[in-house]
Design a protein around this motif. Structure first.
Motif, PDB file in Angstrom:
ATOM      1  N   THR B 124      61.176  80.155  15.913  1.00 45.51           N
ATOM      2  CA  THR B 124      60.191  79.584  16.924  1.00 45.51           C
ATOM      3  C   THR B 124      60.675  78.121  16.806  1.00 45.51           C
ATOM      4  O   THR B 124      61.155  77.606  15.859  1.00 45.51           O
ATOM      5  CB  THR B 124      58.700  79.941  16.340  1.00 45.51           C
ATOM      6  OG1 THR B 124      58.715  79.303  15.130  1.00 45.51           O
ATOM      7  CG2 THR B 124      58.382  81.284  16.562  1.00 45.51           C
ATOM      8  N   ILE B 125      59.859  77.355  17.874  1.00 47.18           N
ATOM      9  CA  ILE B 125      60.273  75.861  17.656  1.00 47.18           C
ATOM     10  C   ILE B 125      59.174  75.206  17.119  1.00 47.18           C
ATOM     11  O   ILE B 125      59.077  74.064  16.887  1.00 47.18           O
ATOM     12  CB  ILE B 125      60.520  75.464  19.362  1.00 47.18           C
ATOM     13  CG1 ILE B 125      59.212  75.644  19.786  1.00 47.18           C
ATOM     14  CG2 ILE B 125      61.535  75.921  19.861  1.00 47.18           C
ATOM     15  CD1 ILE B 125      59.090  74.829  21.275  1.00 47.18           C
ATOM     16  N   ASP B 126      57.940  76.022  16.524  1.00 48.41           N
ATOM     17  CA  ASP B 126      56.907  75.283  15.769  1.00 48.41           C
ATOM     18  C   ASP B 126      57.026  75.590  14.301  1.00 48.41           C
ATOM     19  O   ASP B 126      57.312  74.949  13.469  1.00 48.41           O
ATOM     20  CB  ASP B 126      55.691  75.471  16.490  1.00 48.41           C
ATOM     21  CG  ASP B 126      55.247  77.058  16.447  1.00 48.41           C
ATOM     22  OD1 ASP B 126      55.973  77.819  16.352  1.00 48.41           O
ATOM     23  OD2 ASP B 126      54.117  77.277  16.752  1.00 48.41           O
ATOM     24  N   GLY B 127      57.102  77.115  14.223  1.00 50.62           N
ATOM     25  CA  GLY B 127      57.209  77.356  12.616  1.00 50.62           C
ATOM     26  C   GLY B 127      58.779  77.212  12.160  1.00 50.62           C
ATOM     27  O   GLY B 127      58.873  76.737  10.965  1.00 50.62           O
ATOM     28  N   ASP B 128      59.634  77.606  12.854  1.00 45.88           N
ATOM     29  CA  ASP B 128      61.092  77.318  12.709  1.00 45.88           C
ATOM     30  C   ASP B 128      61.451  78.205  11.432  1.00 45.88           C
ATOM     31  O   ASP B 128      62.710  77.832  10.919  1.00 45.88           O
ATOM     32  CB  ASP B 128      61.254  75.939  12.334  1.00 45.88           C
ATOM     33  CG  ASP B 128      62.068  75.296  13.634  1.00 45.88           C
ATOM     34  OD1 ASP B 128      62.670  76.089  14.436  1.00 45.88           O
ATOM     35  OD2 ASP B 128      61.811  74.068  13.815  1.00 45.88           O
ATOM     36  N   THR B 129      60.970  79.336  10.960  1.00 49.41           N
ATOM     37  CA  THR B 129      61.384  80.025   9.905  1.00 49.41           C
ATOM     38  C   THR B 129      62.561  80.896  10.074  1.00 49.41           C
ATOM     39  O   THR B 129      63.230  81.281   9.287  1.00 49.41           O
ATOM     40  CB  THR B 129      60.140  80.501   8.933  1.00 49.41           C
ATOM     41  OG1 THR B 129      59.457  81.643   9.773  1.00 49.41           O
ATOM     42  CG2 THR B 129      59.159  79.431   8.831  1.00 49.41           C
ATOM     43  N   ALA B 130      62.400  81.409  11.213  1.00 55.90           N
ATOM     44  CA  ALA B 130      63.278  82.624  11.447  1.00 55.90           C
ATOM     45  C   ALA B 130      62.909  83.976  10.503  1.00 55.90           C
ATOM     46  O   ALA B 130      63.778  84.626  10.101  1.00 55.90           O
ATOM     47  CB  ALA B 130      64.920  82.208  11.591  1.00 55.90           C
ATOM     48  N   GLN B 131      61.834  84.036   9.997  1.00 57.75           N
ATOM     49  CA  GLN B 131      61.689  84.960   9.116  1.00 57.75           C
ATOM     50  C   GLN B 131      61.031  86.159   9.473  1.00 57.75           C
ATOM     51  O   GLN B 131      60.969  87.633   9.179  1.00 57.75           O
ATOM     52  CB  GLN B 131      60.523  84.596   7.844  1.00 57.75           C
ATOM     53  CG  GLN B 131      61.413  83.515   7.141  1.00 57.75           C
ATOM     54  CD  GLN B 131      60.778  82.728   6.119  1.00 57.75           C
ATOM     55  OE1 GLN B 131      59.370  83.008   6.011  1.00 57.75           O
ATOM     56  NE2 GLN B 131      61.048  81.983   5.305  1.00 57.75           N
ATOM     57  N   VAL B 132      60.205  86.053  10.850  1.00 61.59           N
ATOM     58  CA  VAL B 132      59.180  87.132  11.083  1.00 61.59           C
ATOM     59  C   VAL B 132      60.154  88.273  11.796  1.00 61.59           C
ATOM     60  O   VAL B 132      59.806  89.202  11.261  1.00 61.59           O
ATOM     61  CB  VAL B 132      58.770  86.595  12.505  1.00 61.59           C
ATOM     62  CG1 VAL B 132      57.692  87.786  13.138  1.00 61.59           C
ATOM     63  CG2 VAL B 132      57.326  85.746  11.959  1.00 61.59           C
TER      64      VAL B 132
END
Ligand SMILES: Cc1cc2nc3c(=O)[nH]c(=O)nc-3n(C[C@H](O)[C@H](O)[C@H](O)COP(=O)(O)OP(=O)(O)OC[C@H]3O[C@@H](n4cnc5c(N)ncnc54)[C@H](O)[C@@H]3O)c2cc1C
Ligand SMILES: Cc1cc2nc3c(=O)[nH]c(=O)nc-3n(C[C@H](O)[C@H](O)[C@H](O)COP(=O)(O)OP(=O)(O)OC[C@H]3O[C@@H](n4cnc5c(N)ncnc54)[C@H](O)[C@@H]3O)c2cc1C
Lengths: 434, 283
Positions: B124-132
């Motif tokens: 995402t562009i807000d959380g940016d973690t790429a974990q979901v």
């Protein structure tokens, strides 16, 4: 598949389109509203002052959940030269009433809220869709085409609430393109400041707000005005002039805004703020004489598209709301008696408008645009300087007797413009104000 | 086939502001958009549906206003939209988010058709973690294909899929079993524009709205703040750099000369560094 048919298609989701769609949907008509923006309000620019009375007539309890910034308790009118302003201020605690009369708003938020109400009332809204053409059959408008793939969408009436630079009516030959001397180009910035800073700078508290309207040399001899409005945590500041004047002088709107912001009376009000938004938009300012044909077979025009702006009082959104509502009421009446949406029947809209403040106000000032334009080098050039010098002469205590001061002031005006010139300007102003 | 696309409503980062005084992110009034990366996932799913038939369901977990994003997804032509919303989900980090989403995906499979592929954006562009995405795959025991730049082939009988995955230094071609989870890379396709009929249908569509119970989310301790071990210690805006970047002209120089010139520039500007480094190097 046969094309789908609606009672009414409303083009645009600004205040005019929303008021119209809301009023129609509330009365049970099948309404489709089409907006080209990503969300309602994304394309729209306003100062912005919102006038409660006109919204109350549409959504009486709007105060419950509408995104309002501050209610206005003070109006400052400034006539400015490069170093001073001569002003009239009106402030009253009476404006701290239970149902305040005027609010500052942020259009992107306000339009979104209004649109939610429209949808709750039952109108269908599609976004990111531009209406590209009106469809005709035998001279009558029967629907619209959009920039999405697929066919025509049909409707008994199409309401053009497309704003000042909407091209739909023009393309179909129903509305002339606004002339450069009937539209102003305004630029506006949002300056963010903490609310307590705004409140101390403007001597207000809570939700109270202040408006500054300004004219004078800030527009460098062009016909136009500047403004500064307080929001909760930001200040809207802008300036605009007739497009024809910009074309003539070759000046850029942002240059005027930069100078306006640096004016010694303005700079301290916005000092230290963070600028986050920059917008430019047209304002129809041609007044009564620029209002186009407003109805025809299967169509009506509302809001800015119909040049409904009272430039003197900086009213636009309220005229947009009112024309939208009145058009809806006329359409509803015709629909209720199961009549045709012919030009003849839709002339009811115009008749109802003539009875309202909208047409009465525009008529009152019908000569003003011409006067302002004709006298622009004085109104926005020499007069503000003369006024400012006169005030300074009057207030400066320097041993000169008051009688001589009076004479000097009178002489300065006569010298600049001649007795006849002054009389002529005064007479024209009075006449166009009537 | 049935494709589920997870999308997140995010503030339009181009318009986000940081409060000049408190340094917190000012969300109020900031327009929201579908996380841009998720649009590639939607389009990839729509293309598979167009080719193989079936349905695309979009799913989001968020506040009620996330409905706007779902409705927009419908205007692209997805078939169904599910909003997972419950106060109990507030404050979810990636662990809690992927738990809630995985349970909702199970429920979608039971309520509608069995799910063949779950799509997410790359990040995402807000959380940016790429974990979901990976988090969902792990919980649902799905094969995970991350950073996918294109789907080459789906074999519905054999239940296999072949994709291209962008990796460091090249492109991998991967074959996997279905069902699987794909996280889609940006720039891989272009989201389509729905026809006027699709736009009208989207405006009318009923958005399926589930709270935790309706979505079959059972273990509330894994949800929201309770289920989120991530703790935000501080949020701050990076202070703007005082110095401007300097461009060093290296035209026609050898690599050695470039290195020397660069070091000279650095040492000239920060004279103490040379000494410190030398001292460090000498033990
Ligand atoms: C700088 C500035 C300051 C102002 N300050 C004030 C103020 O303080 N108070 C006040 O009352 N008024 C003010 N006004 C005037 C006010 O903004 C307008 O009068 C008002 O917005 C008009 O409303 P509208 O609905 O007619 O048009 P708009 O608000 O312009 O809405 C038109 C809508 O139609 C959409 N549209 C256009 N063409 C198409 C198409 N083909 N297909 C689909 N959608 C389309 C547009 O995207 C837009 O959303 C100001 C204007 C400006 C520019
Ligand atoms: C340090 C930090 C602190 C945070 N603090 C808070 C906080 O205090 N309160 C709070 O509410 N949030 C907080 N968040 C945000 C929240 O943890 C994440 O935004 C959320 O868990 C999703 O993670 P992500 O945005 O990194 O998604 P990613 O893992 O980058 O997303 C990958 C893909 O997963 C899918 N996806 C992600 N989220 C959703 C969703 N909600 N619905 C559907 N699909 C989705 C999308 O397809 C997306 O492209 C914080 C995040 C971080 C990094």
């Amino acid at each position: 598949m046969p094309a789908e048919k609606f009672d009414v298609i409303v083009v645009g989701a600004g205040p005019a389109g929303n008021s119209c769609a809301y009023t129609l949907a509330k009365r049970g008509l099948k309404v489709l509203q089409i907006e080209r923006g990503e969300y309602p309000g994304s394309k729209n620019v306003q100062g912005a002052i919102m006038y409660a009375n006109m919204l109350e007539k549409i959504i009486p309890d709007f105060r419950d959940d509408a995104p309002l910034e501050r209610h206005l308790i003070e109006q400052r009118l400034w006539y400015m030269d490069d170093s001073s302003y001569t002003g009239v201020h009106y402030r009253s605690d009476d404006f701290n009433e239970e149902a305040p009369n005027r609010y500052t708003i942020i259009r992107a938020q306000f339009d979104k809220w209004f649109s939610k109400k429209v949808q709750e009332a039952g109108a269908l809204l599609i976004l990111e869709t531009t209406v590209t053409d009106l469809c005709f059959s035998g001279g009558k408008v029967i629907g619209v085409k959009t920039d999405r793939a697929g066919g025509t969408i049909l409707a008994d009436v199409v309401v053009m609430a497309e704003g000042v630079n909407g091209v739909l009516g023009t393309k179909a030959g129903l509305r002339p393109r606004p002339k450069p001397d009937t539209v102003a180009l305004a630029v506006k910035e949002m300056h963010f400041l903490p609310s307590d800073v705004i409140e101390s700078r403007f001597n207000i508290s809570g939700d109270e707000g202040v408006v500054i309207e300004a004219a004078g040399t800030i527009t460098r001899g062009m016909a136009g005005t500047g403004f500064l409005y307080t929001n909760k945590e930001s200040i809207s500041i802008g300036i605009g002039c007739l497009v024809s004047d910009f074309a003539l002088t070759g000046k850029a709107p942002y240059e005027l805004l930069e100078d306006f912001k640096k004016h010694p009376a303005v700079a301290p009000l916005i000092a230290g703020a963070e600028v986050k938004e920059y917008a430019a938009h047209l304002i129809p300012e041609g007044g009564y004489n620029a209002v186009p044909q407003l109805f025809g077979d299967g169509w009506v025009i509302v809001g800015d598209a119909g040049q409904f702006v009272n430039a003197v009082h900086r009213e636009g959104s309220n005229l947009a709301m009112t024309t939208g509502r009145i058009a809806a009421e006329a359409i509803f009446q015709i629909k209720s008696r199961k009549d045709k949406f012919s030009a003849e029947n839709l002339s009811l809209y115009q008749k109802m408008l003539e009875q309202s403040f909208v047409m009465k106000d525009l008529k009152k000032y019908k000569r003003l645009p011409d006067f302002m334009h004709g006298a622009r080098d004085r109104l926005f050039g020499s007069y503000p300087e003369l006024v400012s010098k006169a005030a300074q002469n009057w207030f400066r205590v320097d041993g000169k007797d008051k009688k001589s001061k009076e004479k000097e002031i009178v002489r300065s005006f006569v010298k600049a413009r001649g007795v006849r010139g002054l009389a002529s300007d005064a007479w024209k102003l009075a006449r166009s104000w009537r | 086939m049935h494709l589920v696309v997870c999308i997140k409503q995010v503030p339009d980062s181009a318009q986000i502001r940081v409060h000049p005084v408190t340094n917190t992110i000012m969300r109020q009034g900031v327009p929201t958009i579908i996380n841009p990366y998720d649009l590639f996932a939607i389009e990839a799913a729509l293309r598979l549906r167009d080719k193989h038939g079936g349905k695309v369901t979009v799913l989001t977990m968020g506040p009620p206003m996330a409905e706007d994003s779902l409705r927009r997804a419908l205007t692209y032509g997805v078939d169904r939209a599910v909003l997972l919303t419950d106060r109990a989900f507030a404050g979810s980090d990636t662990l809690a988010t992927s738990y809630a989403l995985s349970q909702a995906i199970l429920k979608i499979g039971q309520t509608y058709e069995p799910v063949d592929i779950v799509f997410t954006g790359k990040q995402t562009i807000d959380g940016d973690t790429a974990q979901v995405g990976p988090g969902i795959a792990k919980r649902l025991d799905l094969q995970q294909l991350t950073y996918v730049s294109g789907v080459n082939e789906v074999n519905l009988e054999g239940k296999t899929i072949t994709v291209e995955r962008r990796a460091e230094g090249g492109v991998q071609i991967l074959k996997s079993n279905l069902p699987c989870l794909i996280t889609m890379l940006e720039g891989t396709n272009e989201i389509r524009r729905g026809s006027i009929d699709v736009a009208l249908a989207a405006a009318r569509a009923e958005i399926v709205t589930w709270n935790a119970a309706a979505a079959g989310v059972a273990e509330m301790g894994k949800c929201g703040l309770k289920g989120s071990p991530t703790v935000v210690k501080r949020v701050f805006a990076p202070s703007p750099r005082a110095d401007k970047a300097k461009i060093i002209d290296i035209g026609g120089l050898t690599p050695d000369a470039i290195a020397t010139k660069t070091l000279d520039e650095i040492f000239n500007r920060l004279p103490t560094i040379e000494k410190e480094l030398t001292a460090m190097a000498q033990g």
